[in-house]
Design a protein around this motif. Sequence first.
Motif, PDB file in Angstrom:
ATOM      1  N   ALA A 296       0.858  -1.184   0.000  1.00  0.00           N
ATOM      2  CA  ALA A 296       0.000   0.000   0.000  1.00  0.00           C
ATOM      3  C   ALA A 296       0.893   1.232   0.000  1.00  0.00           C
ATOM      4  O   ALA A 296       1.834   1.324   0.795  1.00  0.00           O
ATOM      5  N   VAL A 297       0.601   2.178  -0.890  1.00  0.00           N
ATOM      6  CA  VAL A 297       1.476   3.330  -1.081  1.00  0.00           C
ATOM      7  C   VAL A 297       0.702   4.616  -0.819  1.00  0.00           C
ATOM      8  O   VAL A 297      -0.409   4.807  -1.326  1.00  0.00           O
ATOM      9  N   SER A 298       1.307   5.494  -0.025  1.00  0.00           N
ATOM     10  CA  SER A 298       0.775   6.836   0.224  1.00  0.00           C
ATOM     11  C   SER A 298       1.778   7.838  -0.332  1.00  0.00           C
ATOM     12  O   SER A 298       2.975   7.758  -0.032  1.00  0.00           O
ATOM     13  N   ARG A 299       1.282   8.792  -1.126  1.00  0.00           N
ATOM     14  CA  ARG A 299       2.178   9.670  -1.873  1.00  0.00           C
ATOM     15  C   ARG A 299       1.748  11.133  -1.714  1.00  0.00           C
ATOM     16  O   ARG A 299       0.556  11.447  -1.691  1.00  0.00           O
TER      17      ARG A 299
ATOM     18  N   LEU B 283       8.169  -0.989   6.068  1.00  0.00           N
ATOM     19  CA  LEU B 283       8.011   0.183   5.216  1.00  0.00           C
ATOM     20  C   LEU B 283       9.260   0.433   4.382  1.00  0.00           C
ATOM     21  O   LEU B 283      10.367   0.020   4.739  1.00  0.00           O
ATOM     22  N   LYS B 284       9.055   1.148   3.290  1.00  0.00           N
ATOM     23  CA  LYS B 284      10.163   1.770   2.576  1.00  0.00           C
ATOM     24  C   LYS B 284       9.614   3.001   1.869  1.00  0.00           C
ATOM     25  O   LYS B 284       8.395   3.156   1.701  1.00  0.00           O
TER      26      LYS B 284
ATOM     27  N   TRP C   4      13.381  -1.882   2.345  1.00  0.00           N
ATOM     28  CA  TRP C   4      12.355  -2.391   3.244  1.00  0.00           C
ATOM     29  C   TRP C   4      12.929  -2.557   4.647  1.00  0.00           C
ATOM     30  O   TRP C   4      13.951  -3.215   4.841  1.00  0.00           O
ATOM     31  N   THR C   5      12.277  -1.932   5.620  1.00  0.00           N
ATOM     32  CA  THR C   5      12.746  -1.947   7.005  1.00  0.00           C
ATOM     33  C   THR C   5      11.565  -2.129   7.943  1.00  0.00           C
ATOM     34  O   THR C   5      10.522  -1.495   7.763  1.00  0.00           O
TER      35      THR C   5
ATOM     36  N   ALA D  68       5.697   3.327   1.263  1.00  0.00           N
ATOM     37  CA  ALA D  68       5.049   2.063   0.916  1.00  0.00           C
ATOM     38  C   ALA D  68       5.068   1.151   2.139  1.00  0.00           C
ATOM     39  O   ALA D  68       6.055   1.095   2.876  1.00  0.00           O
ATOM     40  N   MET D  69       3.971   0.438   2.364  1.00  0.00           N
ATOM     41  CA  MET D  69       3.870  -0.520   3.471  1.00  0.00           C
ATOM     42  C   MET D  69       3.424  -1.857   2.904  1.00  0.00           C
ATOM     43  O   MET D  69       2.384  -1.935   2.243  1.00  0.00           O
ATOM     44  N   ASP D  70       4.206  -2.915   3.141  1.00  0.00           N
ATOM     45  CA  ASP D  70       3.806  -4.225   2.622  1.00  0.00           C
ATOM     46  C   ASP D  70       3.489  -5.227   3.730  1.00  0.00           C
ATOM     47  O   ASP D  70       3.150  -6.379   3.444  1.00  0.00           O
TER      48      ASP D  70
END
Length: 319
Positions: free
Chosen positions: A124-127, A187-188, A226-227, A310-312
């Motif tokens: 999911a991406v927030s921009r 997130l990344k 990704w962290t 981005a959150m996966d």
Amino acid sequence: MLVASSCEKVGTAPRDRADHSVVMMSTPQMVCKLQDFAVGHDDPPGADDLPRWFCYIPVGPTCRGRQNRSRPSSLPRTKLQSTGKPISMPDTYHETFENGPGGWYAWDSNYAGDKPLEIVDGSAVSRSPWWIDYNHAPPGAGYMHLLFMLDTLGRPTERKTEIAGHNNFVQQGLSTNFVDAELTFRLKGELVLHDAQLVLLCQGVHDGLCSGWLLTGQPITVTDEWTESTLNTRLDADQWTSLDSRHDRTECYGTRPLETVLSDVNTNILLVLFPLDIAPMGPLDGDPHRLRPDVDYPIWRHRLPEGYVAMDEARINFS
């Protein structure tokens, strides 16, 4: 049945948004930017078919008239089978976004309400650019951007399901008691923060007001790899900041004790960017905190955070 998501009068368009489509009513109602909910006092269609542990709370036409939305206090970690016998509630929430947003969504504005997140390669991406949430301007805690939101209780409307998909948190009947919970987000992204921080926000409606607490003592770092970041929602007042309310939102928002809210986060959890540096563009006639940035006066957007997150994966372990 009217469904709305704003603390503005439905049927009243902002002066600078005359082209914006709004719901028109013969009698304007005040509705709250907490979560989609129905204005009225009748049970929704099919209420008799709801699981017995589901607690439907009717709401009134004002924020203060809205009742608490928590499950019965006698069942903080249980729900009822069809036989009426309690069974244990799940202790873990896990969302991977492989099948869509899973109930997570973004926010457009007080007028337009919620909007979909981008779903890209199972994340999911927030921009940016993000809306400026001015509902908690001073004397409240300040301004923020709302990146990711997840409702923790309530029956989603058809509109919310179209926007956010099926809410796996609510469908699993997970606890709203977040005391000593452990939340992990993978997130990344790329962010130009301008002194803002990405933090967790927990919100609950108690005694007629929505009270939000920011976990400012545990900011989340976002990198281009990704962290995983793990947060612990301890009852430590030094770790938290109350959102409170701007001068004209006190019918909707306020401060309730941290323990009260964390024990029953019955509205939503969010990842937000806070605080924001709001700088008026040019002379301003009036107190900027009593006006609305980007609505009543222009601002310098280069002083606001930019980028994407981005959150996966999102996990919550309840104590």
